[in-house]
Design a protein around this motif. Structure first.
Motif, PDB file in Angstrom:
ATOM      1  N   ASP A   1       0.838  -1.210   0.000  1.00 41.64           N
ATOM      2  CA  ASP A   1       0.000   0.000   0.000  1.00 41.64           C
ATOM      3  C   ASP A   1       0.871   1.256   0.000  1.00 41.64           C
ATOM      4  OD1 ASP A   1      -2.352  -1.392   0.044  1.00 41.64           O
ATOM      5  OD2 ASP A   1      -2.620  -1.274   2.231  1.00 41.64           O
TER       6      ASP A   1
ATOM      7  N   GLN B   1       2.619   1.845  -3.335  1.00 43.51           N
ATOM      8  CA  GLN B   1       1.703   2.345  -4.360  1.00 43.51           C
ATOM      9  C   GLN B   1       1.300   3.799  -4.061  1.00 43.51           C
ATOM     10  OE1 GLN B   1      -1.294  -0.947  -4.735  1.00 43.51           O
ATOM     11  NE2 GLN B   1      -0.414  -1.131  -6.794  1.00 43.51           N
TER      12      GLN B   1
ATOM     13  N   LYS C   1       5.561   1.648  -8.868  1.00 43.09           N
ATOM     14  CA  LYS C   1       4.877   0.534  -9.511  1.00 43.09           C
ATOM     15  C   LYS C   1       5.349  -0.774  -8.861  1.00 43.09           C
ATOM     16  CE  LYS C   1       3.923  -0.642 -14.182  1.00 43.09           C
ATOM     17  NZ  LYS C   1       4.618  -1.069 -15.329  1.00 43.09           N
TER      18      LYS C   1
ATOM     19  N   ARG D   1      -5.477  -4.488  -8.418  1.00 38.83           N
ATOM     20  CA  ARG D   1      -4.763  -3.375  -7.778  1.00 38.83           C
ATOM     21  C   ARG D   1      -3.760  -2.718  -8.715  1.00 38.83           C
ATOM     22  NH1 ARG D   1      -3.857  -4.013  -1.700  1.00 38.83           N
ATOM     23  NH2 ARG D   1      -2.395  -2.426  -2.348  1.00 38.83           N
TER      24      ARG D   1
ATOM     25  N   MET E   1      -1.346  -4.133 -10.422  1.00 44.80           N
ATOM     26  CA  MET E   1       0.014  -4.692 -10.367  1.00 44.80           C
ATOM     27  C   MET E   1       0.161  -5.838 -11.372  1.00 44.80           C
ATOM     28  SD  MET E   1       0.768  -4.908  -6.270  1.00 44.80           S
ATOM     29  CE  MET E   1      -0.557  -5.972  -5.816  1.00 44.80           C
TER      30      MET E   1
END
Ligand code: SAM
Length: 352
Positions: free
Chosen positions: A169, A172, A177, A203, A205
């Motif tokens: 978290d 990000q 990235k 999310r 990713m």
């Protein structure tokens, strides 16, 4: 093993464009543009497929100082290395590691380096994410093999999943990235990989799955864990539409795009399909030992050369000599007949 002969390869310019110094090109005409540096052999986890529980770590005197790690890395950058990945052990448990990262970030500012990045287990990321972003770190690989907290504790022996999730978290939120790296493990996460991929893609990713490699003695039989990615792919194809894409991040993963999620999934297949023909990498340990191939024992001691002279001429000669010995590739084998690991060192020595 399919490795192209030198005559099939593109001829590579012998000068590093950003520095004007001779570029590093191996005997198979592969330009060495990617350095992975293990900054510590210590880790705050003990993943069962990676380490034994009672690992013996290096005494402090054997470690390169942060200044020495900087000097060695910078010598490679002078010779055309454009990507630098810090790894370990767990890179973020090395004391004052941010001092090293801040110092290396000058090469991003000068344009000599395209990317400074890390592979981390994420346990310390919540603390460091913003500072990493401030140093120009734009991308991170976070290793995560399960999203189930009990299984997470079981596989890492010591880890706390909530800390890793908080770390993701924070990264990000800092604009970094994140890519998830999961080792595919039979009877452990094979039924969870599709869920993890959806979770990652939701999310924003990418995710990469990795085959477990026979590196170092561990407390179990690796055959029990080995899961070929050919099988993982086949199973995913029952649920998703996979399209091969030419996307590359400088590493060995081959990517597909998943139509249903719009996200990318990478496959790193050292066992079922090695990727040596396009290898652009060498790996330096925290003691200044340079491994020219992840899957071979041959190495060059750069620490004594580094400590033996103030100038870098001898160091550059030693680097040239080492790159001249880079082998064509590795041949890992995992089966019950082969009881010994292909290489004796653990993955935590050279990092991922
Ligand atoms: N501590 C950091 C981390 O967890 O990402 C960096 C070092 S760790 C050794 C790097 C990666 O190697 C992790 O993704 C880990 O799962 C993977 N790894 C460790 N042992 C492995 C093995 N025998 N085969 C395949 N991957 C392995």
């Amino acid at each position: 093993m399919t490795v192209r002969e030198p005559s099939d390869m593109n001829i590579i310019a012998p000068i590093a464009s950003a520095t004007g110094k001779p570029a590093l090109v191996d005997p198979f005409h592969r330009a060495i543009t990617y350095l992975r540096v293990s900054v510590t052999d210590r880790c705050d986890f003990r993943c069962v497929y990676c380490m034994a529980e009672d690992m013996e770590f290096l005494p402090k005197r054997d470690l390169l100082t942060l200044e020495e790690l900087d000097r060695l890395s910078s010598a490679f950058i002078e010779r055309g290395v454009r990507r630098l990945r810090l790894t370990g052990g767990e890179p973020l448990v090395r004391k004052n590691v941010m001092y090293l990262i801040r110092s290396l970030s000058r090469h991003l500012a000068s344009g000599k380096l395209d990317e400074l990045t890390l592979t981390t287990n994420g346990s310390q990321l919540a603390r460091f994410a913003q500072e990493l972003a401030d140093c120009g770190v734009k991308r991170l690989n976070v290793s995560l093999d399960t999203l189930d907290s009990d299984k997470f504790r079981q596989i890492t022996r010591w880890g706390d999943l909530s800390k890793v999730l908080a770390g993701i978290d924070a990264a990000q939120a800092a604009g970094i990235k994140v890519k998830l790296n999961a080792v595919a493990l039979k009877n452990f996460n094979e039924g969870e990989l599709a869920f993890m991929m959806r979770w990652a893609h939701d999310r924003g990713m990418d995710m990469t799955v990795i085959e477990t490699m026979p590196m170092g003695e561990i407390d179990e039989d690796r055959t029990d864990r080995y899961l070929p990615l050919t099988l993982v792919r086949r199973r995913l194809e029952d649920q998703f539409t996979l399209r091969d894409i030419p996307y590359k991040t400088g590493g060995p993963a081959r990517y597909v795009e998943i139509a249903e999620t719009g996200g990318r999934l990478g496959f790193i297949t050292p066992m079922t399909h090695n990727f040596c023909e396009s290898c652009n990498r060498v790996r330096m340990t925290c003691t200044g030992t340079l491994y020219m191939c992840l899957g071979q024992e041959d190495a060059a001691d750069l620490r004594s050369v580094l400590r033996g002279s103030e100038g870098d001429e001898a160091l550059h000669r030693a680097i040239d000599e080492a790159i001249g010995r880079k082998p064509k590739g590795h041949d890992f084998v995992i089966d019950r007949a082969t009881q010994r690991p292909a290489v004796s060192r653990h993955m935590s020595v050279t990092g991922g």
